[in-house]
Design a protein around this motif. Structure first.
Motif, mmCIF file in Angstrom:
data_model
loop_
_atom_site.group_PDB
_atom_site.id
_atom_site.type_symbol
_atom_site.label_atom_id
_atom_site.label_comp_id
_atom_site.label_asym_id
_atom_site.label_seq_id
_atom_site.Cartn_x
_atom_site.Cartn_y
_atom_site.Cartn_z
ATOM 1 N N THR A 160 -16.653 -1.388 11.605
ATOM 2 C CA THR A 160 -16.519 -0.498 12.757
ATOM 3 C C THR A 160 -16.020 0.887 12.375
ATOM 4 O O THR A 160 -16.534 1.906 12.845
ATOM 5 N N GLU A 161 -15.009 0.945 11.509
ATOM 6 C CA GLU A 161 -14.346 2.224 11.214
ATOM 7 C C GLU A 161 -14.997 3.003 10.083
ATOM 8 O O GLU A 161 -14.844 4.222 10.012
ATOM 9 N N GLN A 162 -15.684 2.335 9.183
ATOM 10 C CA GLN A 162 -16.381 2.994 8.074
ATOM 11 C C GLN A 162 -15.465 3.954 7.296
ATOM 12 O O GLN A 162 -15.782 5.140 7.118
ATOM 13 N N PRO A 163 -14.312 3.488 6.805
ATOM 14 C CA PRO A 163 -13.425 4.386 6.073
ATOM 15 C C PRO A 163 -14.024 4.814 4.736
ATOM 16 O O PRO A 163 -14.774 4.063 4.106
ATOM 17 N N SER A 164 -13.672 6.022 4.316
ATOM 18 C CA SER A 164 -14.072 6.487 2.985
ATOM 19 C C SER A 164 -12.929 6.369 1.992
ATOM 20 O O SER A 164 -13.156 6.445 0.776
ATOM 21 N N VAL A 165 -11.694 6.206 2.499
ATOM 22 C CA VAL A 165 -10.518 6.096 1.648
ATOM 23 C C VAL A 165 -9.648 4.947 2.143
ATOM 24 O O VAL A 165 -9.463 4.770 3.352
ATOM 25 N N LEU A 166 -9.096 4.186 1.194
ATOM 26 C CA LEU A 166 -8.103 3.160 1.488
ATOM 27 C C LEU A 166 -6.780 3.578 0.876
ATOM 28 O O LEU A 166 -6.723 3.955 -0.294
ATOM 29 N N VAL A 167 -5.698 3.508 1.687
ATOM 30 C CA VAL A 167 -4.337 3.675 1.183
ATOM 31 C C VAL A 167 -3.594 2.398 1.556
ATOM 32 O O VAL A 167 -3.483 2.071 2.738
ATOM 33 N N CYS A 168 -3.092 1.671 0.553
ATOM 34 C CA CYS A 168 -2.595 0.318 0.795
ATOM 35 C C CYS A 168 -1.239 0.087 0.154
ATOM 36 O O CYS A 168 -1.083 0.249 -1.066
ATOM 37 N N ASP A 169 -0.262 -0.308 0.961
ATOM 38 C CA ASP A 169 1.052 -0.744 0.473
ATOM 39 C C ASP A 169 1.517 -1.857 1.401
ATOM 40 O O ASP A 169 2.163 -1.598 2.417
ATOM 41 N N ILE A 170 1.169 -3.102 1.063
ATOM 42 C CA ILE A 170 1.428 -4.225 1.967
ATOM 43 C C ILE A 170 2.241 -5.328 1.292
ATOM 44 O O ILE A 170 2.076 -6.507 1.590
ATOM 45 N N GLU A 171 3.124 -4.923 0.397
ATOM 46 C CA GLU A 171 4.190 -5.792 -0.118
ATOM 47 C C GLU A 171 3.701 -7.117 -0.683
ATOM 48 O O GLU A 171 4.270 -8.167 -0.435
ATOM 49 N N GLY A 172 2.608 -7.081 -1.435
ATOM 50 C CA GLY A 172 2.120 -8.286 -2.096
ATOM 51 C C GLY A 172 0.919 -8.937 -1.452
ATOM 52 O O GLY A 172 0.220 -9.724 -2.088
ATOM 53 N N ALA A 173 0.647 -8.613 -0.184
ATOM 54 C CA ALA A 173 -0.510 -9.206 0.489
ATOM 55 C C ALA A 173 -1.827 -8.653 -0.034
ATOM 56 O O ALA A 173 -2.896 -9.180 0.296
ATOM 57 N N GLU A 174 -1.770 -7.612 -0.868
ATOM 58 C CA GLU A 174 -2.996 -7.011 -1.401
ATOM 59 C C GLU A 174 -3.826 -8.013 -2.199
ATOM 60 O O GLU A 174 -5.052 -7.930 -2.237
ATOM 61 N N ALA A 175 -3.167 -8.981 -2.820
ATOM 62 C CA ALA A 175 -3.878 -9.924 -3.690
ATOM 63 C C ALA A 175 -4.778 -10.870 -2.916
ATOM 64 O O ALA A 175 -5.766 -11.373 -3.457
ATOM 65 N N THR A 176 -4.449 -11.151 -1.665
ATOM 66 C CA THR A 176 -5.282 -12.045 -0.853
ATOM 67 C C THR A 176 -6.169 -11.273 0.129
ATOM 68 O O THR A 176 -7.268 -11.721 0.440
ATOM 69 N N LEU A 177 -5.697 -10.116 0.613
ATOM 70 C CA LEU A 177 -6.478 -9.374 1.600
ATOM 71 C C LEU A 177 -7.626 -8.596 0.971
ATOM 72 O O LEU A 177 -8.770 -8.666 1.441
ATOM 73 N N LEU A 178 -7.360 -7.844 -0.077
ATOM 74 C CA LEU A 178 -8.382 -6.940 -0.610
ATOM 75 C C LEU A 178 -9.614 -7.672 -1.136
ATOM 76 O O LEU A 178 -10.733 -7.186 -0.945
ATOM 77 N N PRO A 179 -9.480 -8.844 -1.775
ATOM 78 C CA PRO A 179 -10.692 -9.555 -2.196
ATOM 79 C C PRO A 179 -11.575 -10.009 -1.034
ATOM 80 O O PRO A 179 -12.748 -10.345 -1.250
ATOM 81 N N ALA A 180 -11.052 -10.018 0.177
ATOM 82 C CA ALA A 180 -11.828 -10.455 1.336
ATOM 83 C C ALA A 180 -12.659 -9.329 1.945
ATOM 84 O O ALA A 180 -13.449 -9.574 2.862
ATOM 85 N N GLY A 181 -12.488 -8.091 1.462
ATOM 86 C CA GLY A 181 -13.185 -6.960 2.051
ATOM 87 C C GLY A 181 -14.379 -6.507 1.232
ATOM 88 O O GLY A 181 -14.453 -6.719 0.022
ATOM 89 N N ASP A 182 -15.316 -5.859 1.919
ATOM 90 C CA ASP A 182 -16.462 -5.218 1.255
ATOM 91 C C ASP A 182 -16.133 -3.730 1.140
ATOM 92 O O ASP A 182 -16.157 -2.996 2.122
ATOM 93 N N TRP A 183 -15.804 -3.287 -0.072
ATOM 94 C CA TRP A 183 -15.343 -1.914 -0.293
ATOM 95 C C TRP A 183 -16.447 -1.011 -0.826
ATOM 96 O O TRP A 183 -16.164 0.062 -1.370
ATOM 97 N N SER A 184 -17.685 -1.407 -0.639
ATOM 98 C CA SER A 184 -18.808 -0.672 -1.230
ATOM 99 C C SER A 184 -19.047 0.691 -0.585
ATOM 100 O O SER A 184 -19.779 1.516 -1.141
ATOM 101 N N LYS A 185 -18.429 0.956 0.561
ATOM 102 C CA LYS A 185 -18.618 2.256 1.215
ATOM 103 C C LYS A 185 -17.437 3.193 1.017
ATOM 104 O O LYS A 185 -17.440 4.310 1.534
ATOM 105 N N LEU A 186 -16.425 2.733 0.272
ATOM 106 C CA LEU A 186 -15.281 3.602 -0.015
ATOM 107 C C LEU A 186 -15.657 4.655 -1.052
ATOM 108 O O LEU A 186 -16.440 4.403 -1.961
ATOM 109 N N ARG A 187 -15.031 5.824 -0.927
ATOM 110 C CA ARG A 187 -15.111 6.846 -1.966
ATOM 111 C C ARG A 187 -13.974 6.677 -2.965
ATOM 112 O O ARG A 187 -14.158 6.899 -4.164
ATOM 113 N N CYS A 188 -12.783 6.304 -2.457
ATOM 114 C CA CYS A 188 -11.655 6.071 -3.347
ATOM 115 C C CYS A 188 -10.624 5.186 -2.656
ATOM 116 O O CYS A 188 -10.660 4.997 -1.429
#
Length: 233
Positions: A160-188
């Protein structure tokens, strides 16, 4: 008494050109010093200042006190920020930071971003609301309220949001959340890793998720546990 009055105290701390409202719990001690010295979240801020562009749409995971979303919106002047913060006790303060800096293009969401959408879950507010969390068994005598927090699915949000940038600081949840996403449309992406909690396997999972989306580690904007990935150097 000579009839003179003390000048009113400035209600703000100044940091990186932003007004940060003073708060009795949030802007004290080392945090106050870091804000005033432009050292608050310095590594993430330096990366943002280096790679983010005004045309970007930014997905921020972990809104914190609203410092980063304000930097993105007011200083970098990005097109839009979608900011997720799970702690409902922080939301009014984040909004006050945005208001102090005339920020109107941040979509602040008091919700959890998860691999899959799910039912609302309890979040426990404590007297020291910095200690508020989803764990109701710790310091239960300090709990003053319980809020129900929505769980949004990462796939639908990215679509829905079509972000071009991700900024992430989620206290360790990055290891389980980020692999679940399709980041092919990110620029950075700018991610604070928490290897003390996620271990080497979790760190590899984050790198693998970014590589799967076509992003590569960008050393020039990375420092320590804050890592930057870019599609093109």
């Amino acid at each position: 008494m000579d009839g003179t009055q003390e000048p009113p105290r400035d209600p703000y701390l100044m940091s990186r050109g932003m007004k940060i409202p003073k708060h009795p719990q949030l802007t004290t001690g080392r945090v106050r010093g870091a804000i005033k010295a432009d050292e608050y979240e310095r590594k993430e801020c330096d990366a943002v200042m280096r790679v983010v562009r005004p045309t970007d749409i930014v997905l921020e995971l972990g809104g914190g006190i609203g410092y980063m979303s304000t930097l993105l919106a007011a200083i970098k002047k990005v097109q839009r920020v979608v900011s997720y913060e799970a702690n409902p006790a922080l939301i009014p303060y984040i909004r006050s930071v945005h208001a102090a800096n005339d920020v109107t293009n941040v979509d602040l969401r008091n919700a959890l971003l998860m691999p899959q959408a799910g039912p609302k879950v309890p979040f426990y507010i404590r007297r020291n609301f910095l200690a508020s969390s989803m764990d109701g068994g710790v310091d239960s005598a300090e709990i003053t309220a319980t809020e129900q927090i929505e769980q949004h699915g990462i796939g639908a949000v990215l679509e829905t949001e079509q972000p071009s940038v991700l900024v992430c600081d989620i206290e360790g949840a990055e290891a389980t959340l980020l692999p679940a996403g399709d980041w092919s449309k990110l620029r950075c992406a700018i991610i604070e890793l928490h290897p003390q909690w996620i271990g080497p396997e979790g760190v590899r999972a984050v790198f693998d998720a970014m590589h799967a989306g076509g992003l590569t580690y960008f050393a020039k904007a990375s420092e320590g546990k804050v890592v930057c990935f870019r599609r093109d150097w």
